[in-house]
Design an enzyme around this catalytic site. Structure first.
Site, PDB file in Angstrom:
ATOM      1  N   HIS A 108       0.843  -1.209   0.000  1.00 43.99           N
ATOM      2  CA  HIS A 108       0.000   0.000   0.000  1.00 43.99           C
ATOM      3  C   HIS A 108       0.880   1.263   0.000  1.00 43.99           C
ATOM      4  CE1 HIS A 108      -2.758  -2.920   2.197  1.00 43.99           C
ATOM      5  NE2 HIS A 108      -3.523  -2.538   1.191  1.00 43.99           N
ATOM      6  N   SER A 114      -2.705  -8.035   3.219  1.00 45.64           N
ATOM      7  CA  SER A 114      -3.254  -7.915   4.582  1.00 45.64           C
ATOM      8  C   SER A 114      -3.648  -9.297   5.095  1.00 45.64           C
ATOM      9  CB  SER A 114      -4.478  -6.997   4.579  1.00 45.64           C
ATOM     10  OG  SER A 114      -4.161  -5.775   3.947  1.00 45.64           O
TER      11      SER A 114
HETATM   12  P1  AMP Z   1      -6.478  -3.888  -0.496  1.00 43.31           P
HETATM   13  O1  AMP Z   1      -6.271  -3.095   0.758  1.00 43.31           O
HETATM   14  O2  AMP Z   1      -6.041  -5.303  -0.404  1.00 43.31           O
HETATM   15  O3  AMP Z   1      -7.857  -3.712  -1.067  1.00 43.31           O
HETATM   16  O4  AMP Z   1      -5.504  -3.244  -1.572  1.00 43.31           O
HETATM   17  C1  AMP Z   1      -5.513  -1.874  -1.861  1.00 43.31           C
HETATM   18  C2  AMP Z   1      -4.581  -1.590  -3.020  1.00 43.31           C
HETATM   19  O5  AMP Z   1      -3.272  -2.020  -2.682  1.00 43.31           O
HETATM   20  C3  AMP Z   1      -4.956  -2.350  -4.297  1.00 43.31           C
HETATM   21  O6  AMP Z   1      -4.733  -1.493  -5.417  1.00 43.31           O
HETATM   22  C4  AMP Z   1      -3.999  -3.513  -4.296  1.00 43.31           C
HETATM   23  O7  AMP Z   1      -3.720  -4.004  -5.579  1.00 43.31           O
HETATM   24  C5  AMP Z   1      -2.766  -2.859  -3.704  1.00 43.31           C
HETATM   25  N1  AMP Z   1      -1.874  -3.881  -3.133  1.00 43.31           N
HETATM   26  C6  AMP Z   1      -2.174  -4.842  -2.234  1.00 43.31           C
HETATM   27  N2  AMP Z   1      -1.103  -5.636  -2.000  1.00 43.31           N
HETATM   28  C7  AMP Z   1      -0.102  -5.152  -2.776  1.00 43.31           C
HETATM   29  C8  AMP Z   1       1.262  -5.542  -3.015  1.00 43.31           C
HETATM   30  N3  AMP Z   1       1.798  -6.573  -2.380  1.00 43.31           N
HETATM   31  N4  AMP Z   1       1.977  -4.815  -3.887  1.00 43.31           N
HETATM   32  C9  AMP Z   1       1.433  -3.768  -4.553  1.00 43.31           C
HETATM   33  N5  AMP Z   1       0.167  -3.349  -4.388  1.00 43.31           N
HETATM   34  C10 AMP Z   1      -0.587  -4.029  -3.518  1.00 43.31           C
END
Ligand code: AMP
Length: 288
Positions: free
Chosen positions: A37, A186
């Site tokens: 993030h 997460s």
């Molecule tokens: P989430 O909180 O899982 O909904 O993710 C929020 C944003 O963070 C989304 O655009 C995900 O693709 C990005 N994201 C989550 N994990 C990663 C990671 N390991 N590397 C890069 N972006 C990530």
């Protein structure tokens, strides 16, 4: 850094920033932030003047038997991480603020939402496109940054903005991994020590695919078979291992340019996803 809880205050703030001719960069998240993030916030800071991070565990993108209730949350920790990363606003609404009863309206992208994660999570992308659309109307960003980790989500959101003529630039950022290759998520918090070790097979199977390509093996079935064998060498349950065209997300028989290797695997009770995007067959490139 300001924390905003209501739609109307967020919209007022966005109007004010726009009146001052500043560009708004937006990073939507479900919180429990990690370095993946933070890399998106960093990227947003390079391309926009004012950075809004949203933290909202969106109920409409979870299926009935999924982990909505136990999804990890820690706002205090997230607040500190956002502040240190240089965000200007955290938009942190309650569910009732976003989905006041009665709620009737959804946004749906067809065709590219039926495969990969859409197969086992049939309502998921409808929930994603609905919340992202709503957040775009609330935060009014010029640019929004999404991770390649959720490759299908990125493609779906890009298609939504194109098809609905939304004046927002969608920017992708590469997958951030732990030192041993596990893609940050997460949900990694759910893994026991043994499961955490077993979860390495996701990235290892993508590395194996890359190695097979390097020695000229381009048949999808052959590569998938080897990947599956590696994954099932540890206790795991495969949701999908697919080799698809990165735009249409339809399976390809032979790997060529613009191919996505995508997988979803359950380790214990935790469903993990990972992927490898090959822009050019002879030269692996991640998104910039
Ligand atoms: P989430 O909180 O899982 O909904 O993710 C929020 C944003 O963070 C989304 O655009 C995900 O693709 C990005 N994201 C989550 N994990 C990663 C990671 N390991 N590397 C890069 N972006 C990530």
């Amino acid at each position: 850094m300001e924390i905003i809880h209501t739609v109307s205050n967020m919209q007022k703030k966005a109007d004010e920033i726009r009146r001052n001719n500043k560009t708004i960069g937006f990073v939507p998240t479900m919180g429990y932030l990690h370095k993946g993030h933070l890399s998106l916030i960093e990227k947003a800071k390079k391309i926009a003047d004012f950075i809004v991070v949203s933290i909202f565990v969106n109920p409409t993108q979870f299926g009935p038997n999924e982990d909505l209730d136990k999804y990890p949350r820690n706002f205090e920790r997230d607040e500190k991480l956002c502040r240190d990363a240089g965000a200007d606003v955290i938009f942190y609404p309650k569910t009732e603020e976003i989905y006041p009863e009665p709620y009737f309206t959804f946004v749906e992208v067809t065709e590219i939402t039926g495969s990969l994660c859409g197969l086992s999570r049939p309502e998921h992308f409808k929930g994603v496109t609905t919340i992202v659309n709503k957040l775009f109307n609330i935060v009014k960003p010029h640019k929004a940054v999404f991770g390649q980790k959720d490759f299908q989500q990125f493609q779906v959101i890009q298609k939504m903005t194109q098809d609905l003529n939304m004046d927002i630039e969608i920017i992708g950022a590469p997958i951030v991994r732990e030192h041993d290759g596990l893609a940050m998520s997460s949900r990694n918090k759910y893994l026991s020590e043994t499961e955490r070790q077993n979860a390495l097979v996701l990235n290892k199977s993508l590395t194996l695919a890359k190695d097979l390509l390097k020695i000229g093996k381009t048949e999808s079935n052959f590569i998938k078979e080897k990947m599956t064998k590696l994954i099932t060498s540890v206790p795991s349950q495969i949701d999908y291992v697919e080799i698809v065209n990165a735009k249409s997300l339809k399976p390809v028989d032979i790997v060529s340019d613009n191919t996505l290797f995508a997988l979803a695997v359950k380790i214990g009770n935790t469903r993990l996803i990972d992927n490898l995007y090959i822009k050019q067959i002879d030269e692996e490139k991640t998104w910039q």
